[in-house]
Design an enzyme around this catalytic site. Structure first.
Site, PDB file in Angstrom:
ATOM      1  N   SER A  23       1.098  -1.041  -0.010  1.00 49.68           N
ATOM      2  CA  SER A  23      -0.100   0.304  -0.201  1.00 49.68           C
ATOM      3  C   SER A  23       0.966   1.282   0.163  1.00 49.68           C
ATOM      4  CB  SER A  23      -0.592   0.007   1.253  1.00 49.68           C
ATOM      5  OG  SER A  23      -2.071  -1.643   1.654  1.00 49.68           O
TER       6      SER A  23
ATOM      7  N   LEU B 250       3.678   1.675  -1.511  1.00 54.53           N
ATOM      8  CA  LEU B 250       4.116   1.894  -2.912  1.00 54.53           C
ATOM      9  C   LEU B 250       3.306   1.925  -3.863  1.00 54.53           C
ATOM     10  CD1 LEU B 250       7.070  -1.143  -2.876  1.00 54.53           C
ATOM     11  CD2 LEU B 250       7.058   1.704  -1.765  1.00 54.53           C
TER      12      LEU B 250
ATOM     13  N   GLU C 220      -6.703   6.660 -16.099  1.00 51.50           N
ATOM     14  CA  GLU C 220      -5.660   5.323 -16.365  1.00 51.50           C
ATOM     15  C   GLU C 220      -5.888   4.185 -17.322  1.00 51.50           C
ATOM     16  OE1 GLU C 220      -4.853   3.938 -12.703  1.00 51.50           O
ATOM     17  OE2 GLU C 220      -3.525   5.625 -11.588  1.00 51.50           O
TER      18      GLU C 220
ATOM     19  N   HIS D 128       2.320  -5.209 -14.646  1.00 50.29           N
ATOM     20  CA  HIS D 128       2.812  -3.647 -14.433  1.00 50.29           C
ATOM     21  C   HIS D 128       3.164  -3.731 -15.960  1.00 50.29           C
ATOM     22  CE1 HIS D 128       1.942   0.611 -14.328  1.00 50.29           C
ATOM     23  NE2 HIS D 128       1.442   0.555 -13.757  1.00 50.29           N
TER      24      HIS D 128
ATOM     25  N   ARG E  56      -4.173  -3.844 -19.001  1.00 53.53           N
ATOM     26  CA  ARG E  56      -2.811  -3.852 -18.476  1.00 53.53           C
ATOM     27  C   ARG E  56      -2.642  -5.528 -19.321  1.00 53.53           C
ATOM     28  NH1 ARG E  56      -2.151  -1.226 -12.313  1.00 53.53           N
ATOM     29  NH2 ARG E  56      -2.189   0.199 -12.857  1.00 53.53           N
TER      30      ARG E  56
ATOM     31  N   HIS F  63       2.523  -6.799 -10.209  1.00 49.30           N
ATOM     32  CA  HIS F  63       2.383  -6.106  -9.479  1.00 49.30           C
ATOM     33  C   HIS F  63       1.021  -5.748  -8.575  1.00 49.30           C
ATOM     34  CE1 HIS F  63       1.311  -1.799  -8.961  1.00 49.30           C
ATOM     35  NE2 HIS F  63       0.307  -1.754  -9.626  1.00 49.30           N
TER      36      HIS F  63
ATOM     37  N   ARG G 106      -7.368  -6.908 -13.137  1.00 45.66           N
ATOM     38  CA  ARG G 106      -7.831  -5.905 -12.596  1.00 45.66           C
ATOM     39  C   ARG G 106      -8.296  -4.337 -13.682  1.00 45.66           C
ATOM     40  NH1 ARG G 106      -4.866  -1.660  -8.987  1.00 45.66           N
ATOM     41  NH2 ARG G 106      -2.891  -2.323 -10.645  1.00 45.66           N
TER      42      ARG G 106
ATOM     43  N   LEU H  52      -7.387  -0.328  -4.900  1.00 46.81           N
ATOM     44  CA  LEU H  52      -7.049   0.255  -2.955  1.00 46.81           C
ATOM     45  C   LEU H  52      -8.358   0.477  -2.878  1.00 46.81           C
ATOM     46  CD1 LEU H  52      -4.806   2.765  -3.729  1.00 46.81           C
ATOM     47  CD2 LEU H  52      -3.998   1.123  -2.634  1.00 46.81           C
TER      48      LEU H  52
END
Length: 514
Positions: A47, A49, A118, A233, A278, A337, A372, A378
């Site tokens: 978290s 990072l 994003e 990632h 991604r 990631h 994801r 988060l």
């Protein structure tokens, strides 16, 4: 040496000092809880990072329905739509909750929240803090909130090594630290231990995050789900430092492009180009590197001299590596990631073992599916923490007059030996032969009692899950099964099943080489 923590007996124990653990503890106040963390709060947690923010439909042109649609599209057919709907509808309130706890989010000129874009999002809906240092700001505020909450007893420097189970129900936690062993008697445990990036050579996660929560749950008999889905990632800073520095997706959201050493924009024809999902961007970068090229993220035209002001944390990472993004393209490569899989839980975060909950990256709720959507994790951690806290609080504590105390805690785990097995077998591109070989190599380690046993057990379950999924979907790409199956199904596995499958593979070496 043993310590008497009988005064804490019966209290819920939350294992993990990252975002999910901190918010769960805060949400349970004023009920007394124990927050168990191997490291001091704020350290050694993924978290802290996190550079991406929290996705929430709070813009005037946005809605939970649009957020839902984007999440389902990214999840490639494996999202649980009911779960997704609940989370995206609760997301705006989660932002307000964090502000109540003291998190200072970035504001636009008009004082409203600054919303970023994003990959695979159809709207600007990413809320950041301190530019690309969202995780650091979240941890600063939440650690301070936990420290001043008298109902939370923080036990730092003790690592949970074993969940004690009696009659199929959680009975306690066996932990160990520099000062000795610790046994906490409890019938309510929340796992909030993070992901599995430490099993890989190239990762943006703390190297100690090897799936401790998955190992604890699996040894206790819990069912796990979707373990084969690991998100890579696509833009980690390509250099010697481990964990690797992350070049946030928000940089591509501001217009940065991917080029090779010749200056060619090699993903221009990909749907969404640099802002594709991604998994597709990571595979595109991986394949270009495999052809002998180098890959760079070019911010010179879109940000130029304003880069350092917009992304000060990333600019400092680049400076450490001798790179000035205003004039230099940034070398990047994919890195492990985020883990979409985890402990299988229901809408309240309950696992298949009575008295055991999971929250955050260690849990598999069905939100993320096969891939994801950026910055949903988060948000999920904050939203689910509230629901988990409600469920734990509503569950009565089962007082036990006695508890079987182990002679000693299991050995401290070390994933170093396992990384060389996991990295090639469970990388961006996979194949059956490599997965079968990995299963055979991991089996004796997982059965043993060395420091590699727990990381090997987690890796073995992931390998078997990947071997069973004979298709390419989302973040799981099989070179020998390149097509997507017509039937979408989530996967479930236990440690016993993984050990049995690996033993069968090991018993038929000819089949493995056929």
């Amino acid at each position: 040496m043993s310590f008497d923590f009988r005064a804490l007996s019966g209290r819920p124990v939350i294992i993990g000092g990252g975002l999910a653990g901190l918010v769960t503890a805060l949400e349970m106040a004023p009920e007394p809880v124990v927050l168990l963390s191997a490291a001091p709060l704020g350290y050694e947690a993924s978290s802290a990072l996190a550079q991406g923010g929290l996705a929430a439909s709070i813009g005037s042109d946005d809605s939970p329905a649009l957020h839902l649609a984007d999440t389902l599209a990214a999840g490639d057919g494996l999202c649980d739509e009911v779960v997704v709907r609940r989370v995206v509808e609760a997301a705006p309130a989660a932002i307000a909750k964090l502000e109540h706890f003291g998190v200072a989010f970035d504001r636009a000129t008009g004082r409203g929240l600054h919303l970023g874009l994003e990959a695979a999002h159809s709207r600007r809906r990413i809320v950041h803090a301190a530019g690309a240092a969202t995780g650091s700001e979240l941890m600063r505020a939440l650690v301070a909130a936990v420290r001043r909450t008298v109902s939370i007893t923080v036990v730092e420097g003790f690592e949970a090594r074993q969940l004690l189970v009696e009659d199929g129900t959680i009975a306690g936690v066996n932990a160990a630290g520099a000062l000795g062993d610790l046994v906490l008697a409890t019938s309510r445990v929340v796992l909030a231990t993070g992901g599995v990036g430490g099993l890989f050579r190239d990762t943006t996660n703390p190297l100690g995050c090897f799936g401790q929560g998955l190992a604890l749950a699996a040894r206790a008999g819990a069912e796990l789900a979707d373990l084969e889905f690991v998100q890579f990632h696509p833009t980690a800073l390509d250099g010697p430092q481990r964990p690797m520095r992350l070049i946030s997706e928000a940089v591509r959201g501001e217009g940065a492009i991917l080029i090779d050493e010749t200056g060619r924009r090699f993903l221009a024809d990909l749907p969404g180009a640099e802002l594709g999902t991604r998994d597709t961007v990571a595979r595109g970068v991986h394949r270009h590197l495999a052809r002998g090229h180098r890959v760079f993220l070019d911010t010179r035209a879109c940000l130029g001299a304003s880069f350092a002001g917009r992304f000060p944390t990333i600019a400092s990472y680049c400076s450490e590596a001798g790179i000035d993004p205003a004039v230099d393209p940034i070398p990047v490569r994919p890195a492990a990631h985020y883990h979409m899989g985890g402990v299988a839980v229901n809408a309240e975060g309950r696992s298949s073992v009575a008295g055991l909950w999971a929250c955050g990256e260690v849990a598999s709720t069905g939100l993320h599916g096969a891939n994801r959507l950026a910055s949903n994790s988060l948000t999920e951690a904050v939203v689910m923490a509230g629901w988990v806290a409600e469920s734990v609080a509503a569950s009565s504590s089962m007082e036990r007059k006695t508890i079987a105390i182990p002679a000693a805690a299991p050995a401290r785990a070390d994933p170093a030996l396992v990384r060389s097995i996991v990295s090639p077998a469970l990388g961006v591109l996979r194949d059956g032969e490599s997965l079968r070989d990995a299963a055979s190599t991991l089996l004796p380690l997982a059965r043993g009692s060395t420091s590699a046993a727990e990381p090997a057990a987690v890796a073995l379950m992931m390998v078997v899950a990947a071997l069973r999924r004979e298709e390419s979907r989302g973040a799981h790409c099989r070179a020998d099964f390149p097509l997507r199956s017509a039937v979408a199904r989530r996967s479930k596995i236990t440690l016993v099943e993984a050990l049995e499958t690996a033993a069968a593979i090991d018993a038929t070496p000819l089949a493995r080489s056929a």
